[in-house]
Scaffold this motif. Structure first.
Motif, short mmCIF file in Angstrom:
data_model
loop_
_atom_site.label_atom_id
_atom_site.label_comp_id
_atom_site.label_asym_id
_atom_site.label_seq_id
_atom_site.Cartn_x
_atom_site.Cartn_y
_atom_site.Cartn_z
N ALA A 23 7.04 -96.47 -67.23
CA ALA A 23 6.73 -97.78 -66.63
C ALA A 23 7.81 -98.17 -65.61
O ALA A 23 7.50 -98.60 -64.49
CB ALA A 23 6.60 -98.85 -67.72
N ASP B 44 8.79 -109.31 -74.31
CA ASP B 44 8.50 -109.64 -75.71
C ASP B 44 9.78 -109.86 -76.52
O ASP B 44 9.73 -110.28 -77.66
CB ASP B 44 7.56 -108.61 -76.37
CG ASP B 44 8.05 -107.19 -76.22
OD1 ASP B 44 9.11 -106.98 -75.61
OD2 ASP B 44 7.36 -106.28 -76.73
N GLN C 25 0.75 -99.17 -63.88
CA GLN C 25 1.29 -97.96 -64.51
C GLN C 25 0.19 -96.91 -64.71
O GLN C 25 0.48 -95.72 -64.81
CB GLN C 25 1.94 -98.31 -65.86
CG GLN C 25 2.67 -97.13 -66.48
CD GLN C 25 3.19 -97.39 -67.88
OE1 GLN C 25 2.92 -98.43 -68.48
NE2 GLN C 25 3.93 -96.45 -68.41
N GLY D 291 2.23 -102.33 -71.71
CA GLY D 291 2.01 -101.85 -73.09
C GLY D 291 0.72 -102.42 -73.66
O GLY D 291 0.15 -103.38 -73.14
N LEU D 292 0.26 -101.81 -74.74
CA LEU D 292 -1.03 -102.20 -75.32
C LEU D 292 -0.92 -103.33 -76.33
O LEU D 292 -1.91 -103.97 -76.67
CB LEU D 292 -1.69 -100.98 -75.98
CG LEU D 292 -1.97 -99.80 -75.03
CD1 LEU D 292 -2.52 -98.62 -75.81
CD2 LEU D 292 -2.94 -100.22 -73.93
N LEU E 62 8.03 -96.53 -71.90
CA LEU E 62 8.83 -97.47 -71.11
C LEU E 62 9.53 -96.81 -69.92
O LEU E 62 9.59 -97.37 -68.83
CB LEU E 62 9.87 -98.13 -72.05
CG LEU E 62 10.83 -99.11 -71.41
CD1 LEU E 62 10.10 -100.27 -70.75
CD2 LEU E 62 11.81 -99.66 -72.46
#
Ligand code: UTP
Length: 289
Positions: free
Chosen positions: A114, A133, A105, A15-16, A111
């Motif tokens: 991924a 996270d 990815q 993720g970013l 998600l």
């Protein structure tokens, strides 16, 4: 009944991390530290405690620090040894040669996408998914508690935690069936239901034990909430075909993808530490008057 063991865990870390900019501009969100350990290490330790043997990271560009964190650091170790310093803080981090496995990815499509990127490594066996996270603090850890329940009921198991009813539009929300201690039968999971439509306030934090059939569903992905390929939508298709339960964790959850949750985690874990707890407590008490 015995079920195939959960030997593999997938950590989607591609993720970013836009909610944490500018901190995450050149550093992976999963390397943010709570006290003195990066989030990713808490999650990996939770998986190892639960009996996981194969760590699989789904990464993207700019995530090299994650790979370095679990590798040997000859310079550092050599220098520390030369200075007579203890290596205790870094000794346990390094994994067996050949593990973790890193997969790219390539595009952050969601998600579900991924997790699907790990399909060849997962193969035909149940696997865990941990979102680093989401920091889970408990003894035993969240995944260890889930694995114990999985050994009893098999199938698919996802975390199930209560959130304030006004927040249900931010999460995957479970429509609950029968309840048996920490286990809740899952009748439906809906990703980010529109305000006022949620069937409960049980959300799915980032812990899953899934059967490999979910990968076959993700072979034909459909875009869901936010235009992303959602894991929730794919796993929801297994409901009714395989056992599917929510598991309520006895422990604490900190949403470290969110700034307030991250600060709360740092404060709570710092206060619990014998080495720095008293100093932090004294400071916090003075600060709050
Ligand atoms: P988030 O929804 O928290 O997204 O992803 P994010 O990009 O990490 O952070 P924000 O919202 O922009 O601040 C939940 C988890 O899924 C992973 C993330 O790395 C995180 O662990 N993820 C998400 C992927 O690996 N790939 C994706 O395409 C999306």
């Amino acid at each position: 009944m015995t079920f195939k063991r959960v030997r593999k865990a997938v950590f989607p870390v591609a993720g970013l991390g836009t909610r944490f900019l500018p901190a995450t501009k050149s550093m992976p969100k999963e390397m943010l530290t709570v006290v003195d350990k990066p989030l990713i290490q808490y999650a990996v330790e939770e998986a190892l405690e639960a009996g996981v043997e194969q760590i699989i990271f789904v990464t993207g560009r700019g995530k090299g620090a994650l790979e370095d964190h679990f590798d040997v650091s000859y310079e550092l170790e050599d220098t520390m040894r030369g200075r007579g310093k203890s290596l205790a803080a870094i000794e346990g981090i390094r994994q067996k040669p050949g593990s973790p496995v890193y997969i790219r990815q390539q595009e952050p499509l969601g998600l579900g996408h991924a997790v699907w990127c790990a399909r060849e490594i997962v193969g035909d066996e149940p696997f865990a998914v941990l979102l680093p996270d989401e920091l889970m603090v408990g003894a035993p850890g969240f995944l260890a508690q889930m694995v114990k329940a999985y050994e009893r009921v098999g199938g698919n198991l996802i975390g199930a935690l209560e959130v304030p009813p006004e927040d249900t539009d931010k999460y995957g929300i479970i429509t609950p069936g029968g309840i048996d201690g920490p286990l809740t039968e899952v009748l439906e999971v809906i990703e980010k239901p529109a305000k006022g439509t949620a069937k409960s306030n049980l959300m799915t934090p980032g812990r899953y034990i899934l059967q490999p059939e979910v990968m076959r569903i993700l072979d034909n992905p459909v875009k869901g909430a936010g235009g992303e390929i959602q894991l929730t939508d794919a796993m929801a298709q297994l409901i009714g075909k395989q056992p599917f339960h929510g598991y309520t964790f006895s422990g604490d959850r900190y949403d470290c993808g969110d700034k307030a949750g991250f600060i709360q985690a740092n404060l709570a874990l710092a206060l619990a530490r014998p080495d720095i707890g008293p100093a932090v407590r004294g400071f916090a008490e003075r600060l709050l008057g």
